[in-house]
Motif scaffolding. Structure first.
Motif, PDB file in Angstrom:
ATOM      1  N   GLY A 146       0.825  -1.206   0.000  1.00 49.49           N
ATOM      2  CA  GLY A 146       0.000   0.000   0.000  1.00 49.49           C
ATOM      3  C   GLY A 146       0.853   1.247   0.000  1.00 49.49           C
ATOM      4  O   GLY A 146       2.086   1.189  -0.101  1.00 49.49           O
ATOM      5  N   THR A 147       0.176   2.372   0.134  1.00 50.18           N
ATOM      6  CA  THR A 147       0.876   3.651   0.138  1.00 50.18           C
ATOM      7  C   THR A 147       1.731   3.774   1.388  1.00 50.18           C
ATOM      8  O   THR A 147       1.492   3.128   2.407  1.00 50.18           O
ATOM      9  CB  THR A 147      -0.126   4.818   0.093  1.00 50.18           C
ATOM     10  OG1 THR A 147      -1.009   4.719   1.226  1.00 50.18           O
ATOM     11  CG2 THR A 147      -0.938   4.790  -1.173  1.00 50.18           C
ATOM     12  N   ARG A 148       2.728   4.634   1.318  1.00 50.75           N
ATOM     13  CA  ARG A 148       3.620   4.836   2.450  1.00 50.75           C
ATOM     14  C   ARG A 148       3.246   6.118   3.198  1.00 50.75           C
ATOM     15  O   ARG A 148       2.618   7.029   2.655  1.00 50.75           O
ATOM     16  CB  ARG A 148       5.068   4.861   1.989  1.00 50.75           C
ATOM     17  CG  ARG A 148       5.520   3.510   1.448  1.00 50.75           C
ATOM     18  CD  ARG A 148       7.028   3.386   1.448  1.00 50.75           C
ATOM     19  NE  ARG A 148       7.643   4.251   0.441  1.00 50.75           N
ATOM     20  CZ  ARG A 148       8.964   4.338   0.244  1.00 50.75           C
ATOM     21  NH1 ARG A 148       9.780   3.610   1.000  1.00 50.75           N
ATOM     22  NH2 ARG A 148       9.445   5.124  -0.682  1.00 50.75           N
ATOM     23  N   TYR A 149       3.667   6.163   4.427  1.00 50.77           N
ATOM     24  CA  TYR A 149       3.359   7.281   5.313  1.00 50.77           C
ATOM     25  C   TYR A 149       4.650   7.872   5.860  1.00 50.77           C
ATOM     26  O   TYR A 149       5.683   7.197   5.931  1.00 50.77           O
ATOM     27  CB  TYR A 149       2.483   6.813   6.482  1.00 50.77           C
ATOM     28  CG  TYR A 149       1.196   6.147   6.069  1.00 50.77           C
ATOM     29  CD1 TYR A 149       0.028   6.885   5.877  1.00 50.77           C
ATOM     30  CD2 TYR A 149       1.149   4.767   5.860  1.00 50.77           C
ATOM     31  CE1 TYR A 149      -1.149   6.270   5.498  1.00 50.77           C
ATOM     32  CE2 TYR A 149      -0.029   4.144   5.479  1.00 50.77           C
ATOM     33  CZ  TYR A 149      -1.172   4.900   5.298  1.00 50.77           C
ATOM     34  OH  TYR A 149      -2.342   4.283   4.913  1.00 50.77           O
ATOM     35  N   ASP A 150       4.561   9.128   6.273  1.00 50.69           N
ATOM     36  CA  ASP A 150       5.709   9.768   6.906  1.00 50.69           C
ATOM     37  C   ASP A 150       5.766   9.469   8.399  1.00 50.69           C
ATOM     38  O   ASP A 150       6.821   9.575   9.020  1.00 50.69           O
ATOM     39  CB  ASP A 150       5.658  11.287   6.687  1.00 50.69           C
ATOM     40  CG  ASP A 150       5.727  11.643   5.220  1.00 50.69           C
ATOM     41  OD1 ASP A 150       6.795  11.459   4.619  1.00 50.69           O
ATOM     42  OD2 ASP A 150       4.706  12.088   4.658  1.00 50.69           O
ATOM     43  N   ALA A 151       4.629   9.099   8.984  1.00 49.76           N
ATOM     44  CA  ALA A 151       4.591   8.762  10.405  1.00 49.76           C
ATOM     45  C   ALA A 151       3.531   7.701  10.653  1.00 49.76           C
ATOM     46  O   ALA A 151       2.437   7.762  10.087  1.00 49.76           O
ATOM     47  CB  ALA A 151       4.306   9.999  11.253  1.00 49.76           C
ATOM     48  N   LEU A 152       3.877   6.738  11.502  1.00 48.30           N
ATOM     49  CA  LEU A 152       2.929   5.739  11.995  1.00 48.30           C
ATOM     50  C   LEU A 152       2.802   5.946  13.493  1.00 48.30           C
ATOM     51  O   LEU A 152       3.795   5.847  14.227  1.00 48.30           O
ATOM     52  CB  LEU A 152       3.437   4.315  11.734  1.00 48.30           C
ATOM     53  CG  LEU A 152       3.784   3.903  10.305  1.00 48.30           C
ATOM     54  CD1 LEU A 152       4.291   2.464  10.291  1.00 48.30           C
ATOM     55  CD2 LEU A 152       2.577   4.048   9.391  1.00 48.30           C
ATOM     56  N   CYS A 153       1.587   6.233  13.970  1.00 43.12           N
ATOM     57  CA  CYS A 153       1.326   6.408  15.392  1.00 43.12           C
ATOM     58  C   CYS A 153       0.411   5.277  15.836  1.00 43.12           C
ATOM     59  O   CYS A 153      -0.784   5.264  15.483  1.00 43.12           O
ATOM     60  CB  CYS A 153       0.676   7.760  15.663  1.00 43.12           C
ATOM     61  SG  CYS A 153       1.784   9.165  15.390  1.00 43.12           S
ATOM     62  N   LEU A 154       0.947   4.326  16.587  1.00 41.07           N
ATOM     63  CA  LEU A 154       0.237   3.088  16.882  1.00 41.07           C
ATOM     64  C   LEU A 154      -0.142   3.014  18.354  1.00 41.07           C
ATOM     65  O   LEU A 154       0.703   3.156  19.242  1.00 41.07           O
ATOM     66  CB  LEU A 154       1.110   1.890  16.502  1.00 41.07           C
ATOM     67  CG  LEU A 154       1.730   1.932  15.098  1.00 41.07           C
ATOM     68  CD1 LEU A 154       2.467   0.638  14.803  1.00 41.07           C
ATOM     69  CD2 LEU A 154       0.674   2.208  14.031  1.00 41.07           C
ATOM     70  N   ASP A 155      -1.433   2.761  18.593  1.00 41.95           N
ATOM     71  CA  ASP A 155      -1.958   2.696  19.959  1.00 41.95           C
ATOM     72  C   ASP A 155      -3.099   1.694  19.982  1.00 41.95           C
ATOM     73  O   ASP A 155      -4.270   2.059  20.029  1.00 41.95           O
ATOM     74  CB  ASP A 155      -2.437   4.090  20.394  1.00 41.95           C
ATOM     75  CG  ASP A 155      -2.943   4.113  21.827  1.00 41.95           C
ATOM     76  OD1 ASP A 155      -2.853   3.083  22.514  1.00 41.95           O
ATOM     77  OD2 ASP A 155      -3.447   5.170  22.255  1.00 41.95           O
ATOM     78  N   ILE A 156      -2.756   0.413  19.924  1.00 41.27           N
ATOM     79  CA  ILE A 156      -3.789  -0.625  19.889  1.00 41.27           C
ATOM     80  C   ILE A 156      -3.680  -1.591  21.060  1.00 41.27           C
ATOM     81  O   ILE A 156      -4.503  -2.487  21.201  1.00 41.27           O
ATOM     82  CB  ILE A 156      -3.754  -1.416  18.565  1.00 41.27           C
ATOM     83  CG1 ILE A 156      -2.434  -2.174  18.406  1.00 41.27           C
ATOM     84  CG2 ILE A 156      -3.998  -0.492  17.375  1.00 41.27           C
ATOM     85  CD1 ILE A 156      -2.433  -3.162  17.244  1.00 41.27           C
ATOM     86  N   ASP A 157      -2.673  -1.409  21.909  1.00 46.56           N
ATOM     87  CA  ASP A 157      -2.429  -2.322  23.019  1.00 46.56           C
ATOM     88  C   ASP A 157      -2.035  -1.546  24.265  1.00 46.56           C
ATOM     89  O   ASP A 157      -1.822  -0.331  24.230  1.00 46.56           O
ATOM     90  CB  ASP A 157      -1.297  -3.301  22.667  1.00 46.56           C
ATOM     91  CG  ASP A 157      -1.682  -4.278  21.576  1.00 46.56           C
ATOM     92  OD1 ASP A 157      -2.667  -5.007  21.765  1.00 46.56           O
ATOM     93  OD2 ASP A 157      -1.005  -4.296  20.530  1.00 46.56           O
TER      94      ASP A 157
END
Length: 235
Positions: A146-157
């Motif tokens: 898929g497309t790329r991002y400049d930032a991934l902010c992950l909060d699932i756990d």
């Protein structure tokens, strides 16, 4: 995910507003108190987060933006987990972000934001033309092309060492971190929320080829500080 922080609402019994059985188990929306009301999300009997604070969820997004190169124009952001909406609201309030994608796997959580009490936090952000809401499992979404991002902010756990479901463990594995890196642009930032620091996760990030690995803390009312793990994909 986030330890409950209540004041007078803590002394009142919670009111269940909605209860759903989804593909990953039961999810519940509860309310405590009325002035102001505090909303809680419970998954499979485990407290995930509530609307009593939100500082660390907002820090997740601010820290990622601050870690990006200063010359990055309209950076694309992916937020993993809609939650109670604080991270999305923080992103939409910042005009420097370009495209804002939010991945959420629980249809109930999406409904609570679109036509429920959590709309008071997220309605403006969801209406922002930069925002795209993706109904999908985050781990599968990141591993797919898929497309790329400049930032991934992950909060699932609760954090890399305290996952909500066993399926999420793959996100913090070498393969999962490689998938995160593949979805980042060169110099892009990975930010991961956690209820406690994890030296082992910092080491895993370095072993996965990330640079600039560090941890930012924010104090909570009780217990160890919430943290945001930050790392940069090499050029």
């Amino acid at each position: 995910m986030h330890p409950p922080l209540h004041d007078t609402a803590a002394d009142l019994p919670p009111v269940v507003l909605d209860r759903r059985d989804g593909p990953f188990g039961e999810v519940v929306l509860r309310r405590r108190g009325t002035r102001p009301a505090v909303y809680e999300i419970i998954a499979n009997g485990c407290f995930l987060m509530d609307t009593s604070d939100g500082r660390s969820e907002r820090l997740l997004v601010r820290a990622a933006l601050g870690a990006l190169p200063a010359d990055r124009t309209a950076p694309a952001l992916l937020i993993g987990g809609l939650g109670v909406g604080f991270s999305l609201a923080e992103a939409a309030a910042e005009p420097r972000w370009g495209r804002i994608s939010v991945v959420e796997r629980e249809s109930a959580v999406i409904d609570w934001h679109r036509a429920g009490p959590l709309a008071e936090i997220s309605a403006g952000a969801l209406a922002d033309p930069r925002t795209e809401l993706i109904a999908a499992d985050l781990v599968g979404h990141l591993r797919a092309p898929g497309t790329r991002y400049d930032a991934l902010c992950l909060d699932i756990d609760n954090g890399p060492e305290w996952t909500v479901t066993e399926d999420n463990e793959g996100l913090y594995s070498p393969a999962g971190l490689a998938a995160c890196a593949a979805r980042l642009t060169p110099g892009g930032v990975l930010a991961v929320w956690s209820a406690q620091p994890s030296a082992a996760f910092e080491e895993a990030l370095r072993n996965a080829g990330f640079t600039g690995v560090r941890t930012e803390e924010i104090a909570v009312a009780r217990g160890v500080p919430d943290v945001v793990h930050l790392a940069t994909r090499g050029a």
